[in-house]
Design a protein around this motif. Structure first.
Motif, PDB file in Angstrom:
ATOM      1  N   ILE A 176       0.854  -1.192   0.000  1.00 38.68           N
ATOM      2  CA  ILE A 176       0.000   0.000   0.000  1.00 38.68           C
ATOM      3  C   ILE A 176       0.889   1.241   0.000  1.00 38.68           C
ATOM      4  O   ILE A 176       2.053   1.172   0.385  1.00 38.68           O
ATOM      5  CB  ILE A 176      -0.917   0.025   1.239  1.00 38.68           C
ATOM      6  N   PRO A 177       0.356   2.380  -0.407  1.00 40.65           N
ATOM      7  CA  PRO A 177       1.148   3.613  -0.273  1.00 40.65           C
ATOM      8  C   PRO A 177       1.422   3.877   1.208  1.00 40.65           C
ATOM      9  O   PRO A 177       0.492   3.977   2.005  1.00 40.65           O
ATOM     10  CB  PRO A 177       0.235   4.689  -0.859  1.00 40.65           C
ATOM     11  N   PHE A 178       2.676   3.921   1.550  1.00 41.18           N
ATOM     12  CA  PHE A 178       3.047   3.995   2.956  1.00 41.18           C
ATOM     13  C   PHE A 178       4.361   4.750   3.050  1.00 41.18           C
ATOM     14  O   PHE A 178       5.421   4.208   2.752  1.00 41.18           O
ATOM     15  CB  PHE A 178       3.193   2.559   3.501  1.00 41.18           C
ATOM     16  N   GLY A 179       4.297   6.017   3.434  1.00 46.93           N
ATOM     17  CA  GLY A 179       5.483   6.844   3.528  1.00 46.93           C
ATOM     18  C   GLY A 179       6.176   6.705   4.868  1.00 46.93           C
ATOM     19  O   GLY A 179       5.672   6.062   5.793  1.00 46.93           O
ATOM     20  N   PRO A 180       7.359   7.303   5.002  1.00 46.02           N
ATOM     21  CA  PRO A 180       8.115   7.220   6.248  1.00 46.02           C
ATOM     22  C   PRO A 180       7.345   7.744   7.458  1.00 46.02           C
ATOM     23  O   PRO A 180       7.467   7.183   8.553  1.00 46.02           O
ATOM     24  CB  PRO A 180       9.352   8.072   5.984  1.00 46.02           C
ATOM     25  N   GLU A 181       6.564   8.798   7.287  1.00 50.33           N
ATOM     26  CA  GLU A 181       5.778   9.319   8.414  1.00 50.33           C
ATOM     27  C   GLU A 181       4.662   8.359   8.800  1.00 50.33           C
ATOM     28  O   GLU A 181       4.324   8.242   9.978  1.00 50.33           O
ATOM     29  CB  GLU A 181       5.241  10.703   8.090  1.00 50.33           C
ATOM     30  N   ASP A 182       4.086   7.664   7.803  1.00 45.85           N
ATOM     31  CA  ASP A 182       3.085   6.632   8.098  1.00 45.85           C
ATOM     32  C   ASP A 182       3.707   5.548   8.976  1.00 45.85           C
ATOM     33  O   ASP A 182       3.130   5.133   9.978  1.00 45.85           O
ATOM     34  CB  ASP A 182       2.572   5.969   6.812  1.00 45.85           C
ATOM     35  N   GLU A 183       4.885   5.085   8.563  1.00 45.83           N
ATOM     36  CA  GLU A 183       5.559   4.032   9.316  1.00 45.83           C
ATOM     37  C   GLU A 183       5.883   4.490  10.733  1.00 45.83           C
ATOM     38  O   GLU A 183       5.633   3.768  11.699  1.00 45.83           O
ATOM     39  CB  GLU A 183       6.843   3.601   8.597  1.00 45.83           C
ATOM     40  N   ALA A 184       6.411   5.698  10.868  1.00 47.10           N
ATOM     41  CA  ALA A 184       6.746   6.226  12.197  1.00 47.10           C
ATOM     42  C   ALA A 184       5.495   6.333  13.076  1.00 47.10           C
ATOM     43  O   ALA A 184       5.523   5.972  14.257  1.00 47.10           O
ATOM     44  CB  ALA A 184       7.438   7.578  12.072  1.00 47.10           C
ATOM     45  N   HIS A 185       4.395   6.814  12.499  1.00 46.79           N
ATOM     46  CA  HIS A 185       3.133   6.945  13.236  1.00 46.79           C
ATOM     47  C   HIS A 185       2.627   5.574  13.676  1.00 46.79           C
ATOM     48  O   HIS A 185       2.271   5.364  14.843  1.00 46.79           O
ATOM     49  CB  HIS A 185       2.104   7.658  12.362  1.00 46.79           C
ATOM     50  N   LEU A 186       2.605   4.619  12.749  1.00 39.32           N
ATOM     51  CA  LEU A 186       2.138   3.267  13.049  1.00 39.32           C
ATOM     52  C   LEU A 186       2.972   2.640  14.165  1.00 39.32           C
ATOM     53  O   LEU A 186       2.421   2.101  15.138  1.00 39.32           O
ATOM     54  CB  LEU A 186       2.219   2.400  11.793  1.00 39.32           C
ATOM     55  N   LEU A 187       4.289   2.736  14.047  1.00 44.92           N
ATOM     56  CA  LEU A 187       5.169   2.125  15.045  1.00 44.92           C
ATOM     57  C   LEU A 187       5.058   2.814  16.401  1.00 44.92           C
ATOM     58  O   LEU A 187       5.151   2.152  17.438  1.00 44.92           O
ATOM     59  CB  LEU A 187       6.613   2.128  14.550  1.00 44.92           C
ATOM     60  N   ALA A 188       4.829   4.112  16.406  1.00 42.72           N
ATOM     61  CA  ALA A 188       4.659   4.823  17.677  1.00 42.72           C
ATOM     62  C   ALA A 188       3.392   4.358  18.391  1.00 42.72           C
ATOM     63  O   ALA A 188       3.390   4.174  19.612  1.00 42.72           O
ATOM     64  CB  ALA A 188       4.620   6.328  17.432  1.00 42.72           C
ATOM     65  N   VAL A 189       2.323   4.154  17.640  1.00 44.87           N
ATOM     66  CA  VAL A 189       1.067   3.703  18.256  1.00 44.87           C
ATOM     67  C   VAL A 189       1.182   2.261  18.735  1.00 44.87           C
ATOM     68  O   VAL A 189       0.751   1.926  19.834  1.00 44.87           O
ATOM     69  CB  VAL A 189      -0.119   3.862  17.269  1.00 44.87           C
ATOM     70  N   LEU A 190       1.811   1.396  17.940  1.00 41.22           N
ATOM     71  CA  LEU A 190       1.925  -0.015  18.312  1.00 41.22           C
ATOM     72  C   LEU A 190       2.921  -0.238  19.441  1.00 41.22           C
ATOM     73  O   LEU A 190       2.764  -1.157  20.237  1.00 41.22           O
ATOM     74  CB  LEU A 190       2.318  -0.861  17.096  1.00 41.22           C
ATOM     75  N   GLY A 191       3.955   0.592  19.527  1.00 44.31           N
ATOM     76  CA  GLY A 191       4.942   0.453  20.585  1.00 44.31           C
ATOM     77  C   GLY A 191       5.817  -0.776  20.398  1.00 44.31           C
ATOM     78  O   GLY A 191       5.731  -1.486  19.403  1.00 44.31           O
ATOM     79  N   VAL A 192       6.673  -1.014  21.383  1.00 46.66           N
ATOM     80  CA  VAL A 192       7.636  -2.120  21.330  1.00 46.66           C
ATOM     81  C   VAL A 192       7.368  -3.063  22.497  1.00 46.66           C
ATOM     82  O   VAL A 192       7.279  -2.632  23.643  1.00 46.66           O
ATOM     83  CB  VAL A 192       9.084  -1.590  21.390  1.00 46.66           C
ATOM     84  N   GLY A 193       7.255  -4.336  22.179  1.00 42.18           N
ATOM     85  CA  GLY A 193       7.040  -5.352  23.204  1.00 42.18           C
ATOM     86  C   GLY A 193       8.349  -5.938  23.693  1.00 42.18           C
ATOM     87  O   GLY A 193       9.432  -5.407  23.423  1.00 42.18           O
ATOM     88  N   GLU A 194       8.266  -7.050  24.378  1.00 42.38           N
ATOM     89  CA  GLU A 194       9.416  -7.645  25.045  1.00 42.38           C
ATOM     90  C   GLU A 194      10.165  -8.676  24.214  1.00 42.38           C
ATOM     91  O   GLU A 194      11.306  -9.003  24.517  1.00 42.38           O
ATOM     92  CB  GLU A 194       8.947  -8.332  26.335  1.00 42.38           C
ATOM     93  N   VAL A 195       9.550  -9.219  23.175  1.00 39.22           N
ATOM     94  CA  VAL A 195      10.143 -10.331  22.433  1.00 39.22           C
ATOM     95  C   VAL A 195      10.657  -9.852  21.093  1.00 39.22           C
ATOM     96  O   VAL A 195       9.969  -9.130  20.375  1.00 39.22           O
ATOM     97  CB  VAL A 195       9.109 -11.461  22.217  1.00 39.22           C
ATOM     98  N   ARG A 196      11.894 -10.276  20.767  1.00 38.34           N
ATOM     99  CA  ARG A 196      12.422 -10.023  19.425  1.00 38.34           C
ATOM    100  C   ARG A 196      13.275 -11.211  19.026  1.00 38.34           C
ATOM    101  O   ARG A 196      13.860 -11.882  19.870  1.00 38.34           O
ATOM    102  CB  ARG A 196      13.153  -8.701  19.341  1.00 38.34           C
TER     103      ARG A 196
END
Length: 146
Positions: free
Chosen positions: A52-72
């Motif tokens: 889908i059309p997805f710019g760098p600000e879209d990605e930053a916004h999405l990742l900020a809302v989803l946050g980071v969990g404990e497992v990688r």
């Protein structure tokens, strides 16, 4: 009455490669629906963010809302694939890269565990044979002395 072809039309597009395409919030709604489906039926969902059309600000916004969990986890196969749990249980970010650290794909995987981390059925079919061969090899060696 003038023909439609005589009406001047000018289309303006937003260069999504350099800005926000406005797709972070719709993707978050899609994630919400996928979570509802996972809870109700156990069915997982994968969202290809490159499709889908997805710019760098879209990605930053999405990742900020989803946050980071404990497992990688990192998978080394034809380049590194990074799996990151988000702060939302059941929502995983999968970043596929090639050896030059260039992104191939970026997915959200909504499920109990990302599909990429599941053992493939064909690998399970050879698991006992592999373990048996290794056990035989281990038994043929001299016992370990302390």
């Amino acid at each position: 009455m003038p023909a439609l072809s005589s009406i001047p039309v000018r289309v303006q597009t937003m260069p999504c490669g350099t800005t926000d395409c406005g797709n972070a919030v719709p993707i978050l709604h899609e994630v919400r629906h996928a979570l509802e489906r996972l809870i109700a039926t156990g069915e997982g969902t994968q969202i290809d963010l490159n499709a889908i059309p997805f710019g760098p600000e879209d990605e930053a916004h999405l990742l900020a809302v989803l946050g980071v969990g404990e497992v990688r986890a990192t998978i080394d196969a034809l380049g590194p694939t990074h799996v990151q749990e988000t702060a939302i249980p059941g929502v995983w970010l999968i970043d596929y890269r090639i050896t030059e650290d260039q992104r191939l794909a970026l997915h959200l995987d909504i499920g109990d565990i990302p599909e990429i981390l599941r053992t493939q059925r064909q690998d399970l079919d050879t698991a006992l044979t592999t373990l048996d061969a290794r056990l035989t090899s281990a038994q043929d060696r001299a016992p370990f002395e302390y």
